[in-house]
Structure formats: structure tokens, C-alpha cells
Design a protein around this motif. Structure first.
Motif, PDB file in Angstrom:
ATOM      1  N   GLN A 152       0.828  -1.193   0.000  1.00  0.00           N
ATOM      2  CA  GLN A 152       0.000   0.000   0.000  1.00  0.00           C
ATOM      3  C   GLN A 152       0.870   1.255   0.000  1.00  0.00           C
ATOM      4  N   ALA A 153       0.238   2.406  -0.245  1.00  0.00           N
ATOM      5  CA  ALA A 153       0.987   3.660  -0.343  1.00  0.00           C
ATOM      6  C   ALA A 153       1.654   4.053   0.972  1.00  0.00           C
ATOM      7  N   ASN A 154       1.114   3.594   2.092  1.00  0.00           N
ATOM      8  CA  ASN A 154       1.710   3.929   3.387  1.00  0.00           C
ATOM      9  C   ASN A 154       2.796   2.945   3.816  1.00  0.00           C
ATOM     10  N   GLY A 155       3.143   2.030   2.940  1.00  0.00           N
ATOM     11  CA  GLY A 155       4.216   1.089   3.220  1.00  0.00           C
ATOM     12  C   GLY A 155       3.778  -0.221   3.838  1.00  0.00           C
ATOM     13  N   THR A 156       2.516  -0.329   4.197  1.00  0.00           N
ATOM     14  CA  THR A 156       2.016  -1.588   4.745  1.00  0.00           C
ATOM     15  C   THR A 156       1.661  -2.533   3.616  1.00  0.00           C
ATOM     16  N   VAL A 157       1.470  -3.802   3.970  1.00  0.00           N
ATOM     17  CA  VAL A 157       0.997  -4.806   3.026  1.00  0.00           C
ATOM     18  C   VAL A 157      -0.354  -5.303   3.531  1.00  0.00           C
ATOM     19  N   ALA A 158      -1.363  -5.248   2.667  1.00  0.00           N
ATOM     20  CA  ALA A 158      -2.716  -5.611   3.087  1.00  0.00           C
ATOM     21  C   ALA A 158      -3.420  -6.367   1.976  1.00  0.00           C
ATOM     22  N   PRO A 159      -4.221  -7.371   2.342  1.00  0.00           N
ATOM     23  CA  PRO A 159      -5.052  -8.041   1.327  1.00  0.00           C
ATOM     24  C   PRO A 159      -6.104  -7.074   0.801  1.00  0.00           C
ATOM     25  N   GLU A 160      -6.515  -7.279  -0.456  1.00  0.00           N
ATOM     26  CA  GLU A 160      -7.492  -6.382  -1.067  1.00  0.00           C
ATOM     27  C   GLU A 160      -8.714  -7.149  -1.553  1.00  0.00           C
ATOM     28  N   PRO A 161      -9.887  -6.506  -1.508  1.00  0.00           N
ATOM     29  CA  PRO A 161     -11.099  -7.125  -2.055  1.00  0.00           C
ATOM     30  C   PRO A 161     -10.966  -7.313  -3.558  1.00  0.00           C
ATOM     31  N   MET A 162     -11.612  -8.357  -4.057  1.00  0.00           N
ATOM     32  CA  MET A 162     -11.579  -8.671  -5.476  1.00  0.00           C
ATOM     33  C   MET A 162     -13.007  -8.829  -5.994  1.00  0.00           C
ATOM     34  N   MET A 163     -13.161  -8.742  -7.303  1.00  0.00           N
ATOM     35  CA  MET A 163     -14.454  -9.014  -7.936  1.00  0.00           C
ATOM     36  C   MET A 163     -14.269 -10.100  -8.990  1.00  0.00           C
ATOM     37  N   ASP A 164     -15.351 -10.757  -9.331  1.00  0.00           N
ATOM     38  CA  ASP A 164     -15.327 -11.810 -10.340  1.00  0.00           C
ATOM     39  C   ASP A 164     -15.030 -11.192 -11.712  1.00  0.00           C
ATOM     40  N   ALA A 165     -14.135 -11.815 -12.472  1.00  0.00           N
ATOM     41  CA  ALA A 165     -13.823 -11.332 -13.818  1.00  0.00           C
ATOM     42  C   ALA A 165     -15.045 -11.352 -14.731  1.00  0.00           C
ATOM     43  N   LYS A 166     -16.060 -12.114 -14.369  1.00  0.00           N
ATOM     44  CA  LYS A 166     -17.291 -12.136 -15.167  1.00  0.00           C
ATOM     45  C   LYS A 166     -17.914 -10.755 -15.258  1.00  0.00           C
ATOM     46  N   HIS A 167     -17.748  -9.923 -14.225  1.00  0.00           N
ATOM     47  CA  HIS A 167     -18.325  -8.585 -14.272  1.00  0.00           C
ATOM     48  C   HIS A 167     -17.650  -7.732 -15.353  1.00  0.00           C
TER      49      HIS A 167
END
Length: 254
Positions: A206-221
Motif C-alpha cells: 500500500q501507499a503507506n508502506g504496509t501490506v494488506a489483502p485487497e477485495p476482489m471481484m469476479d472477472a465475469k463482471h
């Protein structure tokens, strides 16, 4: 393989996996004849066989979009097989390792620019030429941009620069195509879940230097959005669309 006059012809680059595969499947289900382009023959041929088993029309053409000769051969095949092209989904792209730019080998910079900018240009150029001379004249070009066409992630200078370039190319195509009934769109995608992006569910810098999991969406959208734009008459266009996982860190990033 020859199309009837009522059949629409689409080309999807990077069709062997991820977003390209999802879009190709969506267009096939809508009744398009779809040309599948990508560097790896095996996934293209597997997708074509899958489509043909459902009585859908798909043609696999292994292609390196960074090679003018390879792109020329692809479009010669399209013109010989179908006589026209109604839609190009310009999707093939690559990324580079997320490292400080002074640590990034220059060949990685050139690889990203050659694929994401020159490859997009070569395919758009060939599609423009075919759409201009075919009868009836015209067609639609949809470029796969990215959230990075608007703002970067940390250590993504090559990818971000390439996607900003795609934005300029899309606008130029939209302007230059007016006289020939050729319209251009760009869809900027954020966090569509594919084989390549799955790692983001485990953590992204992330921009603040942390590492965080991110939400994802289905490629079908993404496929559904491309199908929506593709179904519009050429008298109407979605010039830019941003499609993203609703809670991903884009609005307010940084």
C-alpha cells in the motif's frame, strides 16, 4: 470459417486466460464469432474446442502483439476467414516486478511498454485499417486500461506509464475514427480476480508502506461490461468506464 452477413466478428487479444478468456466466453455466449489471440497456443486451442463443443464459433490464432509481422498475419487471417471485424477487445498486457525503478532491469521496462503500448497500438492500427475499408464501414475498439491509468500503486512506474499511454491512444482513436464510423472505448479495471491477480488476496503493498489483502471481484463482471459496450449501436459509445471491486483502496488511495 466464413461468417454470414448478420454475424458479428470479434477479436480478443490475451484470450487464453484471465479477463481475456472471460470476455471471449461472454461474447461467444452472445452469438459473436470470436477470434482468440495470444502468445500461448494451447489455452487458445482449448478455449476454441470448448466453444465448438457448444456450437459456438471460435478461431484460435497464436499471436505476439509486440511483433508487427505477427499482428499483420493475425489480421490477414481475420480478413481471409470473415471478411471483416466488428469488435476488437485490446486486452493483452504484462506487468513488471514491484521494485524501485532504479532496481528494475531496463528490459522489463521495454517489455511492458512493448506489450501494453506498442502491442495495443499495432492491433488498434490494424483493426482501424480493416474497419475503415470494409463494407459496411466501421466498428468498435475497446482498450483494456486499468485503475493505473488514473493513479499508481507503489513501484509500478512502467505499468502506470503504459496505461496512461493507453488513455491517450483511446482518445485519439475516438477522434480519428469519427469519419469512418469507428468508435473507441476504454475500460479501467480494478481488482478482477484472475490467475495472475489472486496473489492480491494475500497482500498488496500500500501507499503507506504496509501490506494488506485487497477485495476482489469476479472477472465475469468485466466480461459483462464489455458485452454491454459491444452491444451498443455505433451511434453511441461509452468512452471511459471504471469497473472495480467496490471496497478496494482506489477512492482515497494513499
Amino acid at each position: 470459417m466464413n461468417a454470414t452477413t448478420s454475424t458479428k466478428i470479434a477479436l480478443v487479444t490475451g484470450a487464453g486466460s484471465g479477463i481475456g478468456r472471460a470476455v471471449a466466453l461472454g461474447l461467444l455466449s452472445d452469438g459473436w464469432n470470436v477470434v482468440l489471440a495470444g502468445r500461448r497456443a494451447e489455452p487458445l486451442q482449448a478455449l476454441a474446442a470448448e466453444a465448438q463443443a457448444r456450437d459456438q464459433a471460435a478461431l484460435a490464432v497464436p499471436t505476439d502483439v509486440t511483433s508487427p509481422d505477427s499482428v499483420e498475419a493475425l489480421f490477414a487471417t481475420i480478413e481471409r476467414s470473415f471478411g471483416r471485424l466488428d469488435l476488437l477487445f485490446n486486452n493483452a498486457g504484462v506487468n513488471a516486478p514491484a521494485v524501485a525503478m532504479d532496481e528494475l532491469p531496463l528490459e522489463k521496462w521495454f517489455d511492458v511498454l512493448n506489450t501494453n503500448v506498442t502491442g495495443v497500438y499495432l492491433c488498434a492500427r490494424a483493426a482501424f485499417g480493416l474497419m475503415r475499408r470494409q463494407s459496411p464501414q466501421g466498428g468498435r475498439i475497446i482498450n483494456n486500461g486499468s485503475i493505473s491509468a488514473h493513479t499508481p500503486r507503489p513501484f509500478t512506474a512502467p505499468y502506470t506509464a503504459s496505461k496512461h499511454a493507453v488513455s491517450g491512444l483511446t482518445k485519439a482513436l475516438a477522434l480519428d475514427g469519427r469519419a469512418f464510423n469507428i468508435v473507441a472505448s476504454q475500460i479501467d479495471i480494478g481488482n478482477a480476480l484472475t490467475e495472475l491477480s489472486e496473489r492480491m488476496t494475500r497482500g498488496v503493498l500500500q501507499a503507506n508502506g504496509t501490506v494488506a489483502p485487497e477485495p476482489m471481484m469476479d472477472a465475469k463482471h468485466v466480461a459483462d461490461a464489455v458485452r454491454q459496450i459491444a452491444a451498443m449501436p455505433l451511434q453511441a459509445n461509452v468512452l471511459n468506464m471504471t469497473l472495480m471491486a467496490s471496497t478496494m483502496p482506489y477512492v482515497g488511495r494513499g
